[in-house]
Design an enzyme around this catalytic site. Structure first.
Site, PDB file in Angstrom:
ATOM      1  CG  ASP A 182      17.340  54.051  71.984  1.00  0.00           C
ATOM      2  OD1 ASP A 182      17.656  53.114  72.965  1.00  0.00           O
ATOM      3  OD2 ASP A 182      17.976  54.822  71.669  1.00  0.00           O
ATOM      4  CD  GLU A 215      12.537  68.799  69.096  1.00  0.00           C
ATOM      5  OE1 GLU A 215      12.574  67.580  69.679  1.00  0.00           O
ATOM      6  OE2 GLU A 215      12.905  68.880  68.050  1.00  0.00           O
ATOM      7  CG  HIS A 258       5.914  65.748  63.581  1.00  0.00           C
ATOM      8  ND1 HIS A 258       5.476  64.219  63.480  1.00  0.00           N
ATOM      9  CD2 HIS A 258       7.164  65.649  64.248  1.00  0.00           C
ATOM     10  CE1 HIS A 258       6.564  63.426  63.971  1.00  0.00           C
ATOM     11  NE2 HIS A 258       7.691  64.369  64.283  1.00  0.00           N
ATOM     12  CD1 TRP A 271      36.020  96.988  43.361  1.00  0.00           C
ATOM     13  CD2 TRP A 271      35.824  96.836  41.132  1.00  0.00           C
ATOM     14  NE1 TRP A 271      35.699  98.019  43.039  1.00  0.00           N
ATOM     15  CE2 TRP A 271      35.604  98.072  41.655  1.00  0.00           C
ATOM     16  CE3 TRP A 271      35.521  96.419  39.659  1.00  0.00           C
ATOM     17  CZ2 TRP A 271      34.888  99.029  40.771  1.00  0.00           C
ATOM     18  CZ3 TRP A 271      35.143  97.682  38.895  1.00  0.00           C
ATOM     19  CH2 TRP A 271      35.113  98.816  39.406  1.00  0.00           C
TER      20      TRP A 271
END
Ligand SMILES: *[C@@H]1O[C@H](CO)[C@@H](O)[C@H](O)[C@H]1NC(C)=O
Ligand SMILES: *[C@@H]1O[C@H](CO)[C@@H](O)[C@H](O)[C@H]1NC(C)=O
Ligand SMILES: *[C@@H]1O[C@H](CO)[C@@H](O)[C@H](O)[C@H]1NC(C)=O
Ligand SMILES: *[C@@H]1O[C@H](CO)[C@@H](O)[C@H](O)[C@H]1NC(C)=O
Length: 792
Positions: free
Chosen positions: A37, A244, A268, A618
């Site tokens: 990709d 984003e 970044h 409790w």
């Protein structure tokens, strides 16, 4: 193929006379993961840009796409991508077409799997260079592959594909570089056995973004104006932001392990922080100087506390995780998808100045920027209409490195006009004309000196060119990487048990994620956002397909576990509110075990209106371990619930299992102590609500089958023995439980199906099945059983 290419090189040499100088040597670029990709989207285009930029500058090139796919298949995939390479706007189309054609001829695909494959590639490069009488200048290997394969590829390259000693080798790697300090160290060690540090280029593509890459040059070129104000006396705060709108669908197997802090903050945002905060090096063109100054920043960074962070998770995330990772229906992820972190430096320049690092998924807009906001000391007596933008000291003063997207939809550098007119390199940045509609950070664009790049460049193209130029300051050195992990790891550890605030996402989140600085920490502005969630609450009746019926002559609520927990949490809240209406206090006793954890989370995260101040908590039972032991019921209650809600300390009643530095010893009288605490606070020792679970053997609370202890008599709290570890327990007795006004039983999961079936039939036999003895004398019983337990 290469031979033909060389003819074209000769042709180009004639066509461009300026090129007619001696070759500076040949460079082979190997792109590993050539059909992936990242390669498809950015890297091939970046390599093409490199070739466009450098073809006339004296080096010759070949490009080698590589992958695990067989040659025929890989070649088709890669060349499909290459056909679509774009021509940059600043290059003449004719020239671009010519160079593109040339680039295609210089590109080949190789299958690189075995060490023989690498050796063959090496041989091919050597043979052809000698045929064409070219000297080798260097090799670039770009790893666009998952990190688990780094070591193997590195081994092959080192042993079979290094260039001869007079040429250089540069390997570019993509993050993630580890998961925490230890794994980053491990990866670094591994790579160090194959490559020198100077040969490794760790890519953080944000460093190739034009606005980020310009921070340091801007600071230097405007040093005269900035020197007096770039410090704690003048800077109010620094914001480093990456928002984003996308979610992480299809990526949860990665994301669930990393989360926003590892994915964005650790790299970044931290890198950007170092460029802003570092002392200007003597020579910003010197990689060593820049790297040294950057590293120096980490020595001043103060390690953040858990209170320095706020974290959130978009509501659909847990569902994505369960679906994609095939988790159980009651799986609860604590991975943050949003985080704001407050960082401080303790040096003379920055002491006391907040650096706010923020990032998240599924937010209202996509934008990233750095904003340096200056203090404003002026008080303005003139009305706003008379403020003059250039000189008015009344308006905000800020410098913004706009990294991308947002209203500007472009990289930009903005400087408030009341600060100074900056010096910007005219060859690469131009002033933007006003866009009257556009307001940025509270001011119209006309209030700023605003600059955008003359030609926008993709970050990967920028970085590929820097690799070629050997400019290491644009990459992450090992020391820098480890320093960053050392800075983040304690916070990451500390946040492990923190539940993120859930947010619906987009604009619907409204102000849920706004946070503010409180002392040295951060906290959400909206503390108990009951109103914001009211729409959501209104929908709940439709949303939950709970089925109501009878079980053991009592009320039964059944649904899938998630809906069941929501229903139970709402019912507990209703009981609390109605009880407090009558008696001002609500005494709630909770069981241990794993089933209630999802309930605790639900109460902590969704029930902002729960009357915790008037509630006493409790324990129904406890394991005889110290309270900070992971097995402790109280510990879990604390982690999942108490630390997220504002319940008064004195309203919390852990069982005294740890007295006189020993655990559950009879003489220490822990049981009597708890009984008298109950007697003192709970009217008639009658709890308003006791929540129980049921074990697969029919036990409830810590009352186990085949043991008479705690089933009858006048004792209210007893010690018992569990068949499973840790054996020793403290528990409320059946007679005390049966005094309660409500006893609700929560049963979830397939493993409980058999016991549910069994006890649906049996009568009152507490010795065999203690749970069958739950029969409040005047209170109400309700069963919350999920489909898996009920139906198997
Ligand atoms: C790297 O390659 C060199 C030369 O082939 C070899 O001597 C060395 O052992 C290799 N390093 C590792 C860690 O394999
Ligand atoms: C997620 O993966 C599925 C199946 O591989 C695919 O059909 C879908 O388009 C992907 N969605 C996104 C947003 O990538
Ligand atoms: C700054 O560093 C660059 C790159 O190392 C070098 O070429 C240049 O001479 C240096 N400038 C000064 C003033 O030292
Ligand atoms: C306590 O018990 C007494 C006697 O059984 C009863 O009258 C009273 O209402 C009870 N009080 C509460 C608060 O339940």
């Amino acid at each position: 193929m290469l031979l033909k290419a060389t003819f074209t090189v000769l042709f180009l040499l004639e066509a461009f006379p300026c090129m007619a100088r001696e070759s500076l040597g040949h460079i082979s670029v190997v792109l590993l993961g050539a059909s992936g990709d990242l390669a498809k989207k950015y890297l091939w285009q970046g390599l093409f840009q490199l070739y466009l930029d450098e073809v006339n500058n004296g080096h010759t090139f070949t490009f080698h796409g590589a992958g695990l796919k067989p040659v025929e298949q890989g070649r088709i995939l890669v060349f499909d991508r290459l056909k679509n390479l774009a021509c940059p706007s600043d290059v003449h189309p004719n020239r671009c077409a010519l160079v593109k054609d040339q680039f295609l001829r210089l590109t080949e695909y190789h299958q690189l799997k075995t060490s023989e494959d690498y050796a063959a590639l090496n041989q091919e490069i050597r043979t052809r260079l000698s045929q064409e009488d070219l000297k080798e200048a260097g090799r670039i290997f770009y790893f666009s592959v998952p990190p688990f394969s780094y070591a193997e590829i590195a081994r092959h390259i080192n042993s079979s594909c290094r260039p001869p000693p007079e040429a250089w080798i540069r390997v570019a790697l993509e993050k993630p570089f580890g998961h925490d300090l230890r794994s980053a160290q491990q990866l670094a060690e591994e790579l160090r056995t194959f490559f020198q540090e100077e040969e490794i280029y760790r890519v953080d593509h944000f460093l190739g973004k034009q606005a980020v890459a310009h921070i340091l040059p801007f600071r230097e070129q405007n040093q005269h104006n900035l020197d007096p104000i770039w410090n704690r006396h003048h800077v109010e705060r620094v914001e480093i932001v990456l928002k984003e709108t996308v979610d992480v669908k299809n990526r949860t197997s990665f994301y669930e392990e990393y989360g926003v802090l590892r994915d964005i903050h650790q790299n970044h945002l931290t890198e950007i922080l170092t460029f802003l905060a570092m002392e200007l090096p003597a020579n910003i063109s010197s990689s060593e100087d820049v790297i040294r100054s950057k590293l120096q920043v980490f020595t001043s960074l103060q390690v953040p506390e858990v209170s320095s962070a706020v974290i959130g998770q978009y509501e659909a995330y847990n569902g994505h995780v369960r679906e994609e990772l095939q988790k159980e229906r009651d799986y609860v992820s604590r991975t943050p998808t949003f985080a704001g972190v407050l960082a401080h430096l303790d040096n003379l320049r920055w002491e006391g100045v907040p650096f706010i690092l923020t990032s998240g998924k599924v937010l209202d807009e996509r934008v990233s920027y750095v904003r340096v906001l200056f203090k404003n000391r002026a008080f303005c007596t003139l009305g706003e209409a008379l403020w003059n933008a250039d000189h008015s000291q009344c308006k905000p003063k800020q410098i913004i490195f706009h990294i991308g997207y947002g209203g500007l939809n472009s990289p930009a550098v903005l400087i408030s006009r009341n600060l100074f007119k900056p010096s910007m390199p005219a060859s690469s940045w131009k002033e933007v004309l006003d866009r009257p509609q556009l307001r940025l950070f509270g001011q119209p664009l006309s209030d700023y000196y605003a600059y955008v790049p003359i030609a926008e460049k993709d970050a990967y193209a920028v970085l590929i060119s820097r690799i070629f130029q050997g400019k290491k300051e644009s990459f992450i050195t090992m020391e820098n990487l480890l320093a960053s992990w050392a800075f983040w790891s304690p916070l990451l550890d500390g946040l492990k048990i923190t539940l993120p605030r859930l947010y619906p996402g987009g604009q619907e989140s409204q102000h849920l994620l706004d946070f503010e600085m409180v002392g040295r920490g951060l906290s959400f502005v909206v503390k108990e956002p009951a109103k914001l969630l009211s729409n959501w609450d209104d929908q709940t009746p439709d949303k939950y397909k709970t089925v109501q019926s009878r079980f053991r002559q009592s009320h039964l609520v059944t649904a899938w576990s998630e809906e069941l927990i929501s229903q139970l949490a709402s019912d507990i809240e209703k009981a609390a509110i109605s009880t407090i209406g009558k008696s001002a206090e609500f005494h709630l006793a909770l069981s241990g075990g794993s089933s209630p954890l999802a309930l605790f989370r639900e109460l902590a995260l969704r029930h902002y209106g729960f009357p915790w101040r008037q509630t006493h908590l409790w324990l129904v039972d406890e394991r005889c371990v110290p309270l900070n032991d992971p097995e402790s019921n109280f510990g879990k209650l604390h982690d999942y619930l108490l630390q997220h809600v504002r319940i008064p300390y004195v309203n919390v009643h852990p069982m005294p299992v740890h007295l006189n530095r020993r655990l559950c010893v009879e003489e220490d009288k822990g049981t009597e102590l708890y009984a008298s605490e109950i007697a003192a606070l709970v009217a008639n020792a009658s709890f308003h609500l006791v929540l129980l679970g049921v074990g697969a053997d029919g036990h409830t609370a810590s009352l186990f089958p085949h043991s008479p202890v705690g089933l009858e008599g006048s004792e209210e709290v007893v010690l018992t023995e569990s068949p499973i570890k840790p054996h020793q327990r403290m528990t409320l007795t059946l007679p005390l439980i049966n005094k309660a006004k409500r006893v609700w039983l929560l049963v979830m999961g397939k493993s409980k199906h058999d016991i549910v079936t069994l006890i649906s039939r049996v009568g009152h036999e507490p010795k065999k099945w203690p749970v069958s003895g739950v029969k409040p004398s005047s209170g109400q019983v309700a069963w919350y059983v999920d489909y898996e337990a009920l139906l198997g």
